[in-house]
Every structure is written in C-alpha cells, then in structure tokens.
Design an enzyme around this catalytic site. Structure first.
Site, PDB file in Angstrom:
ATOM      1  N   ASP A 168      52.481 -32.033  73.972  1.00 48.07           N
ATOM      2  CA  ASP A 168      53.097 -32.359  72.530  1.00 48.07           C
ATOM      3  C   ASP A 168      54.537 -31.914  72.382  1.00 48.07           C
ATOM      4  O   ASP A 168      55.201 -31.830  71.106  1.00 48.07           O
ATOM      5  CB  ASP A 168      52.078 -31.814  71.258  1.00 48.07           C
ATOM      6  CG  ASP A 168      51.950 -30.182  71.466  1.00 48.07           C
ATOM      7  OD1 ASP A 168      52.318 -29.650  72.645  1.00 48.07           O
ATOM      8  OD2 ASP A 168      51.631 -29.412  70.341  1.00 48.07           O
ATOM      9  N   TYR A 263      62.080 -25.500  76.573  1.00 51.57           N
ATOM     10  CA  TYR A 263      61.557 -24.790  77.493  1.00 51.57           C
ATOM     11  C   TYR A 263      62.560 -24.480  78.559  1.00 51.57           C
ATOM     12  O   TYR A 263      62.296 -23.482  79.491  1.00 51.57           O
ATOM     13  CB  TYR A 263      60.145 -25.467  77.971  1.00 51.57           C
ATOM     14  CG  TYR A 263      58.857 -24.919  77.168  1.00 51.57           C
ATOM     15  CD1 TYR A 263      58.410 -23.883  77.051  1.00 51.57           C
ATOM     16  CD2 TYR A 263      58.157 -26.216  76.513  1.00 51.57           C
ATOM     17  CE1 TYR A 263      57.311 -23.534  76.315  1.00 51.57           C
ATOM     18  CE2 TYR A 263      57.102 -25.739  75.853  1.00 51.57           C
ATOM     19  CZ  TYR A 263      56.841 -24.567  75.623  1.00 51.57           C
ATOM     20  OH  TYR A 263      55.493 -24.184  75.061  1.00 51.57           O
TER      21      TYR A 263
HETATM   22  C1  G6P Z   1      53.671 -26.503  72.773  1.00 57.14           C
HETATM   23  C2  G6P Z   1      53.612 -26.727  74.189  1.00 57.14           C
HETATM   24  C3  G6P Z   1      52.002 -26.381  74.708  1.00 57.14           C
HETATM   25  C4  G6P Z   1      51.903 -25.157  74.404  1.00 57.14           C
HETATM   26  C5  G6P Z   1      52.143 -24.616  72.913  1.00 57.14           C
HETATM   27  C6  G6P Z   1      51.857 -23.044  72.781  1.00 57.14           C
HETATM   28  O1  G6P Z   1      53.011 -27.246  71.847  1.00 57.14           O
HETATM   29  O2  G6P Z   1      53.660 -28.091  74.387  1.00 57.14           O
HETATM   30  O3  G6P Z   1      51.845 -26.501  75.920  1.00 57.14           O
HETATM   31  O4  G6P Z   1      50.413 -24.504  74.673  1.00 57.14           O
HETATM   32  O5  G6P Z   1      53.376 -25.078  72.525  1.00 57.14           O
HETATM   33  O6  G6P Z   1      52.286 -22.894  71.383  1.00 57.14           O
HETATM   34  P1  G6P Z   1      51.655 -21.557  70.926  1.00 57.14           P
HETATM   35  O7  G6P Z   1      51.865 -21.460  69.267  1.00 57.14           O
HETATM   36  O8  G6P Z   1      50.051 -21.169  71.427  1.00 57.14           O
HETATM   37  O9  G6P Z   1      52.669 -20.475  71.476  1.00 57.14           O
HETATM   38 MN    MN Z   2      52.965 -28.873  76.694  1.00 57.28          MN
END
Ligand code: G6P
Ligand code: MN
Length: 438
Positions: A168, A263
């Site tokens: 996402d 990222y």
């Molecule tokens: C985004 C990335 C995901 C990841 C998430 C982490 O949505 O696409 O791959 O797991 O961020 O988010 P968080 O809020 O758990 O740090």
């Molecule tokens: Mn992801």
C-alpha cells in the site's frame, strides 16, 4: 457471493480491511468471512470487533473464526494474507539489532527486512499449500511483508501459485499526491518502476495532464504530505510517518525527473536516519503502544459495554486490497501498482526479477505495462538491492550463512562487511525459533 478468508486474522489491520469490504458489498458480494490465525488467543480478541463491523452492515454474512487451515480455506474463493511471522516482538528485534551497530533499524528496509524475510518465506509457502489443498482455486492477495523477498521466495518455490503480492505504500503516496492536487487518488494515472519499497514515480497524470513537476515543487517545500492527508490517516500522521513523508526532500536532487518512494531514504540517507532513530524506542514500540493498544482497549470496552469505540482506521490499506480483489474477481482490468515477475517490463533488469510496476488486473492475473529502459543510476541501485534480496532468498532455501552474509553486505544500508557479520550473528541468536539453520 464469495467466501473470503483473511490469513493473519488477528492483525490489528483486520477490522479496517473488513470495514473496507463492507462498504463495497455491492461491488464485491460476500457470503462468508473467515478469520484464520495460528495465534488464536490474539485472534479471539480481535474477532468480536470484526463481527461487530460486519453486523453493522449485514445480517446475512456468515462469520467464522478458526486456527484450522481446512476450516479456513475449504471452498474459499479469495484469501487476503497479512501474516507477521514473529509478531511485533520480532519486529522490535529487527529494528533494534541493527541500531545497536549503528545501522538503520527498519521493518522491511535493511537488515531488519532481511531478517523478517528469513522468517517469512517458508511459512508463506506453507500457507499457499494449505490454500491450494483446500480452497476453490482461490486467489491469494498478499500483503505479507517483506513483500519483495516474500514475492521472490514464492516465485522460486511455488512459481505457479495464484498469488498477487501487493503493497500500500505507492497507494499511500498517491493518496498524498491526490490531496496536494485536490483530486481523488483514483483520478491519478501513474507510471512507476522499481522493486517493492524501492522505486520511483516517473509520471503522474490527471486527465492526461502531466502533474509531476507541480508535485515535485510541492515536495521540495513541504515533503509529500498535506494536512488533509495526515488528518484522514492517523497511522500516517504519527510523528515517525510525518518525518518519513517530509524527509524525502534531499532525495529529490538525485532524481530530478522522478518522485522517489519515501522508503529510498533508508538506503540513500542512512546516516541521517540512524542519527534520528532512538535505539531504545523504535517504530515497533510506537505501534505496540499506539495502534495495538488502542484496538485492544477498544475490544475490551466493547466486550464490557457492547459499545465499540472508534479505534481503528479505514484507509487506503483496506481500500486498495478490495480494489485489487474486485478487479481480479470481475476482470475489471483496472490499472494498479503491484509486484510481478519482470519478464522484460523493465528492460535492464533480469527477466525473472520481481518488480513493482503498473499492471492491468484481469481475472487471470496482472498484465504489467512495459516500462522500457531506465537510467543507469537507477538501474545500478535496483541491481544491488535485487541481488541483496535474491541472495537472502537463496540463503533461506539453502541454509547458507555465506549467502546471508552476502545479502547483508550488499544491502545499501549496511556500511561494511564487519557490520554485516555482527548484525547477522546477533540476528541468528534472536531468530533461533524462526530461521532455518544457517
Ligand atoms: C506501509 C508499508 C507497509 C508497512 C507499513 C508499516 O504501509 O507499505 O509495508 O508494513 O507501512 O507501517 P507501521 O505503521 O506499522 O510502521
Ligand atoms: Mn509495503
């Protein structure tokens, strides 16, 4: 109507995904929702919240909660997978071990992501085998991280499985871009290329008009964020996510034609990241103390009072997986960013690399668009990252310490082979219960 199973039912993302399904029932009719998790204790806490979300919309949908794969997948048409092998306790290790050695501590980028990959490939394949054994030729739409490595592992071990790997992050970026432009994210028509969590938008059109220069100007000043986008998504308005969206300004100079996936900052601004990370309190801690606690507390209140507090978020994460499932189910041929085998889409990358590009999602799966040639610089970065990920997969399948060390060493977040070895050795200790023996 479909039978849909959610693998990793105990995730705090589950209520949001189910809510997204409920508001789309006319597009994607559902007969039954099944939650499946190997941690039934955790799943049993989340399940009443999910059931309430369903009942607020429908009395007819059957709801099943199970830790038995046959019950979960028997006759299922779709499986949404979102497993987190080792849960947040291991995410915390993935983030903290590299930081102890002065290296980026992140869930999917850097050594943390490699460690998570070593834990996830084989359980993911096990899940695929269960689905193939019991289901009605179901599509598995897979959010499980680290998506790039999981996709490569699945390609090697189960090349013909009906798995579509998605993420996402590009969609969240598109949501933010749409907010900047004052349009709906579905109005954006984008070109994008790279690997998962490692890529670039090369065109962003609204009704045929190129908006990339305008967006670059906004990003250079404010990052890829608007008040509006932040307010509609509590997860991404957490301080660390705000920083992630803002911090991409320095990246822009290196990629004057494109908009980088945020990222990339973990790879290309690693020093800056480490400097600002707290080795004692990482994102895993934030999530456990925030999102996780809020939902568990809401589940408790609901159990005691019958009133469900507003405690989970319905955003692009849930909406996107439903979009993709609709397109698969009804051959809508919508264009979405997904992870697919390259097969020449990006000319300079290996034919069999798992890349992230736009694809038309048909009933038979994704039909990727052709990207063609990419600049030398981007290609070199991608090749290095791809090699790191592929060596990690080989390390997992062969139980090879040497290949794991090479994967860690090649990762651009890791400054030296000495760092790589120290981190790997610490991770072997902490992952004894999960990793194949290296
Ligand atoms: C985004 C990335 C995901 C990841 C998430 C982490 O949505 O696409 O791959 O797991 O961020 O988010 P968080 O809020 O758990 O740090
Ligand atoms: Mn992801």
């Amino acid at each position: 109507p479909f039978i849909l199973s959610i693998a990793g039912g105990g995730s705090t993302y589950t209520p949001g995904i189910v809510k997204s399904l409920m508001v789309r029932l006319t597009d994607f009719p559902i007969a039954e929702i099944r939650l499946y998790d190997i941690d039934s204790q955790r799943q049993d806490v989340i399940a009443p919240v999910v059931e309430k979300v369903i009942r607020d919309h429908s009395d007819n949908i059957k709801f099943t909660v199970t830790d038995d794969p046959e019950t979960a997948f028997n006759g299922a048409h779709f499986v949404f997978a979102q497993m987190r092998v080792g849960q947040y306790a291991m995410r915390e290790q993935d983030e903290k071990i590299p930081l102890r050695h002065g290296v980026v501590g992140q869930e999917t980028c850097g050594p943390g992501g490699l460690a998570y990959g070593l834990r996830t490939i084989l359980p993911m394949v096990e899940l695929i085998d269960f689905v193939e054994k019991y289901s009605d030729n179901a599509w598995i739409v897979n959010y499980s991280n680290p998506a790039a490595i999981v996709a490569e592992g699945v390609r090697r071990l189960r090349p013909n499985a009906k798995v579509l790997n998605i993420c996402d992050m590009p969609v969240a970026a598109m949501r933010n871009m749409a907010a900047v432009l004052g349009v709906d994210r579905h109005d954006l028509d984008v070109d994008y290329f790279g690997l998962n969590h490692f890529g670039w938008f090369s065109s962003i059109r609204v009704k045929g008009e190129e908006k990339l220069p305008q967006l670059r100007e906004h990003i250079a000043k404010f990052g890829l964020l608007t008040e509006d986008a932040a307010q509609t998504d509590p997860q991404h308005s957490d301080p660390s996510w705000v920083k992630t969206w803002r911090n991409i300004q320095p990246l822009m100079d290196a990629f004057p034609e494109y908009i980088p996936n945020p990222y990339l900052q973990y790879y290309l601004m690693a020093n800056d990241i480490v400097e600002h990370q707290d080795p004692e309190y990482t994102r895993a801690n934030e999530v456990m103390d925030g999102r996780e606690k809020r939902l568990f507390e809401a589940a408790r209140v609901y159990k005691e009072t019958g009133i469900l507090p507003d405690a989970f978020h319905v955003g692009v994460h849930g909406a996107f997986i439903v979009d993709v499932a609709c397109s698969l189910a009804f051959d809508l041929r919508q264009r979405h960013l997904v992870i697919v085998e390259n097969k020449g889409a990006i000319t300079g990358l290996p034919f069999d690399a798992m890349v992230e590009v736009p694809a038309y999602i048909t009933a038979h799966g994704p039909e990727p668009i052709r990207i063609g040639d990419i600049p030398r610089f981007h290609q070199a970065l991608l090749e290095q990252q791809l090699a790191s990920e592929q060596l990690l997969v080989e390390a997992t399948l062969e139980g090879s310490y040497e290949k794991a060390l090479q994967a860690f060493t090649l990762n651009k977040t890791v400054p030296s082979v000495v760092h790589a070895k120290k981190i790997l050795d610490d991770m072997i200790e902490e992952n004894k219960a999960y990793w194949p023996e290296l």
